[in-house]
Design an enzyme around this catalytic site. Structure first.
Site, PDB file in Angstrom:
ATOM      1  N   LYS A  75      77.660  -4.828  17.285  1.00  0.00           N
ATOM      2  CA  LYS A  75      77.085  -3.488  17.376  1.00  0.00           C
ATOM      3  C   LYS A  75      75.941  -3.354  16.378  1.00  0.00           C
ATOM      4  O   LYS A  75      76.060  -3.806  15.230  1.00  0.00           O
ATOM      5  CB  LYS A  75      78.182  -2.466  17.073  1.00  0.00           C
ATOM      6  CG  LYS A  75      77.825  -1.010  17.341  1.00  0.00           C
ATOM      7  CD  LYS A  75      79.051  -0.124  17.082  1.00  0.00           C
ATOM      8  CE  LYS A  75      78.810   1.340  17.343  1.00  0.00           C
ATOM      9  NZ  LYS A  75      80.004   2.173  17.072  1.00  0.00           N
ATOM     10  N   SER A 150      81.061   5.411  20.835  1.00  0.00           N
ATOM     11  CA  SER A 150      79.704   4.967  20.642  1.00  0.00           C
ATOM     12  C   SER A 150      79.503   3.457  20.789  1.00  0.00           C
ATOM     13  O   SER A 150      78.371   3.009  20.973  1.00  0.00           O
ATOM     14  CB  SER A 150      79.224   5.400  19.266  1.00  0.00           C
ATOM     15  OG  SER A 150      79.926   4.709  18.253  1.00  0.00           O
ATOM     16  N   SER A 174      85.415   5.406  18.687  1.00  0.00           N
ATOM     17  CA  SER A 174      84.237   4.696  19.188  1.00  0.00           C
ATOM     18  C   SER A 174      84.455   3.241  19.570  1.00  0.00           C
ATOM     19  O   SER A 174      83.572   2.636  20.172  1.00  0.00           O
ATOM     20  CB  SER A 174      83.103   4.777  18.158  1.00  0.00           C
ATOM     21  OG  SER A 174      82.448   6.014  18.269  1.00  0.00           O
TER      22      SER A 174
END
Lengths: 471, 101
Positions: A75, A150, A174
């Protein structure tokens, strides 16, 4: 894509090579990413690293680090030295990380090969990746739908078959919610189990990094590599901070029935009930539990998190690094840089956080929310005296359509089952419990198992028995 | 408890947070923040007047270390300088803070 365990066995046996697998991963990304947009950057230097891994396997076989040659996606709010670290924000569009996050160092030491960085909601704020400054990620299961967020890029990277492991961060769900939407496994560790050094801070008392994988066994392996005390993060915990929990053959599960009464999609609820029945059929005990405070958890979360956001994001000032707008004087540079650099959701949360921390409101909001967290922990401790795990659906609905959900408050409510976990600091895992049909497509939905503090090993144990072995 | 935001409130918060907002953004935020703030006010139902208990998130412990420099001189300097928007040699350049009248 193979699991990490399979790759490792085949590398050692010489049936597959890191070069072959990394080339396949990069091909997959280059073919699918223009449509899915799971990746923000692709690391072609992975090819060189793979060649080195080939040579090491030839020379040393099984006597090599445990992730040697395994392609991993990261990420883009996690720092990898020398690579762009944008947080999917315009304010860091051209920022290059000057050091490795602790978890990156640890994965690197075990031989992981980073093949690319994944998309996210800007600074990890959102549940759909629609808040990314660099385009929406699409759900590989149904490209008309969001992958969740997310860590939506990480979940999509695993679901589209490009990597067996992607790393995400989880502040209020997330990692788990996108895992649910994309049909993969997602893990949120006990707070403090994994170092936050080198993660872009969002809610510092909530953030934890965790793996997204295809099996619970892979998630366990990667988590065990990433976790541990770190002198760079004073909130990391030691092995003996919490009491050790033994694994068992049969477990007791608590279902918070009242919590599931409202707002849960009917099909998700039937999938959940079927999952509960399967646990009973497998000989586990299932009891009803009451968690009245958990239903209020979301309100506490949307005070604590924005408060921490507003403080943490004060560092993006247009002066030391990142986007710097023209201004007449220093104050003007701050205000213009932050106006141009931040997207709408980030601005919304900074202002909300500024409000709840401002003079005269602190006691009513932040003080109360922190007290609420304490009471939630007490309530949870009581429930865990009687059960080994609490189970809920991971999210109240399957993946929604891109652009369908525009009201901030209704998006926030997607986090109803996941945020209490971060507020109390306990560990939780999400893995697929079935599918629900929408517009002729079978959409995956996840189940969430919540364990007590330090119950990480036990969550992996039950996850392997319930998910991996039935797959 | 204040649960309805006015435009002036948004402007005040934006100035505290050092974010310049457009008129359109301000209007949207009045509605958004009002509804979010009234929703989060529910928190007082959990922890009403429980002023005796101290909030505590996790186990508390001190973390000590020796006050020593642990990296080499200039180990990160050039990399950090490279990320600065405006520099002069080893210095960061910023706009003036005080205006000469």
């Amino acid at each position: 894509m193979h699991t990490v365990k399979e790759l490792r066995e085949k590398y050692i046996a010489g049936e597959l090579t890191p070069s072959g697998v990394v080339a396949e991963a990069l091909d997959n990304i280059k073919k699918l990413n223009p449509e899915i947009n799971a990746y923000l950057h692709i690391y072609d230097d992975a090819v060189e690293a793979a060649k080195e891994a080939d040579a090491l396997y030839k020379e040393k076989g099984a006597d090599t680090p445990s992730l040697l040659g395994v392609p991993v996606a990261v990420k883009n709010n996690i720092l990898i030295k020398g690579k762009k670290a944008t947080g999917a924000s315009k304010i860091l569009e051209n920022y290059t990380a000057v050091y490795d996050a602790t978890i990156i160092e640890k994965l690197r030491a075990e031989g992981a090969i980073f093949v690319g960085s994944t998309n996210l909601d800007e600074f990890a704020m959102g549940g759909s990746t629609e808040n990314s400054a660099f385009g929406i990620t699409k759900n590989p299961v149904d490209p008309e739908r969001v992958p969740g967020g997310s860590s939506g890029g990480s979940a999509a990277a695993v679901a589209m078959g490009s990597v067996p492991v992607a790393i995400g961060t989880d502040t209020g769900g997330s990692v788990r919610q996108p895992a649910s939407y994309c049909g993969v496994v997602g893990y949120k560790p006990t707070y403090g189990a994994v170092s936050r050094y080198g993660l872009m801070a969002m809610g510092s008392s909530l953030d934890q990094a965790g793996p997204l994988t295809n099996t619970v066994a892979d998630a366990e392996m990667v988590h065990n590599i990433m976790s541990g005390l770190d002198k760079m993060d004073g909130t990391t915990i030691a092995d003996d901070t919490y009491p050790k929990l033994e694994t068992k053959d049969k477990y007791t599960f608590g279902v918070p029935k009242d919590f599931l009464k409202e707002g849960v999609d009917e099909d998700v609820l039937s999938a959940f009930n079927a999952h509960v029945e399967s646990l009973k059929a497998a000989g586990h005990e299932v009891v009803e539990v009451e968690l009245p405070l958990f239903e209020k958890g979301l309100a506490a979360y949307y005070i604590v998190m924005p408060a921490e956001v507003s403080s943490n994001l004060a560092r993006y000032d247009g002066i030391r690094y990142g986007l710097s707008a023209e201004g007449d004087d220093l104050l003007d540079v701050y205000e213009q840089s932050r106006a141009e650099g931040f997207g709408p959701e980030v601005k919304r949360r900074i202002l909300l956080g500024t409000h709840v921390l401002s003079s005269g409101y602190y006691d009513a909001y932040y003080g109360k929310a922190e007290l609420a967290r304490k009471k939630m922990r007490e309530e949870l401790a009581e429930v865990f005296a009687g059960v080994d795990f609490i189970i809920t659906p991971t999210a109240p609905t399957p993946a929604f359509k891109i652009g369908e959900n525009e009201d901030p408050l209704s998006i926030y409510k997607q986090d109803i089952f996941t945020v209490p976990v971060n507020l109390t600091g306990v560990p939780a895992i999400s893995f697929p419990m079935g599918t629900v049909e929408r517009d002729g497509k079978e959409l995956p939905v996840g189940v969430q198992y919540i364990g007590p503090h330090g119950g990480d090993a036990r969550l992996f144990d039950v996850g392997k028995a319930v998910y991996d072995e039935q797959k | 408890m204040l649960s309805t935001m006015k435009k002036e409130d948004i402007e005040h918060l934006a100035s505290l947070a050092r974010i310049k907002l457009t008129e359109e953004e301000k209007e949207g935020l009045v509605g958004d923040l009002s509804s979010i703030v009234s929703y989060v006010s529910e928190v007082s139902e959990i922890a009403s007047d429980d002023i005796d208990s101290q909030p505590q998130v996790g186990p508390r412990f001190n973390v000590f270390r020796a006050d020593e420099v642990t990296n080499e001189a200039d180990e990160y300097t050039q990399d950090v300088l490279n990320e600065m928007p405006d520099t002069d040699g080893r210095f960061m350049k910023v706009k003036k803070i005080l205006k000469a009248e």
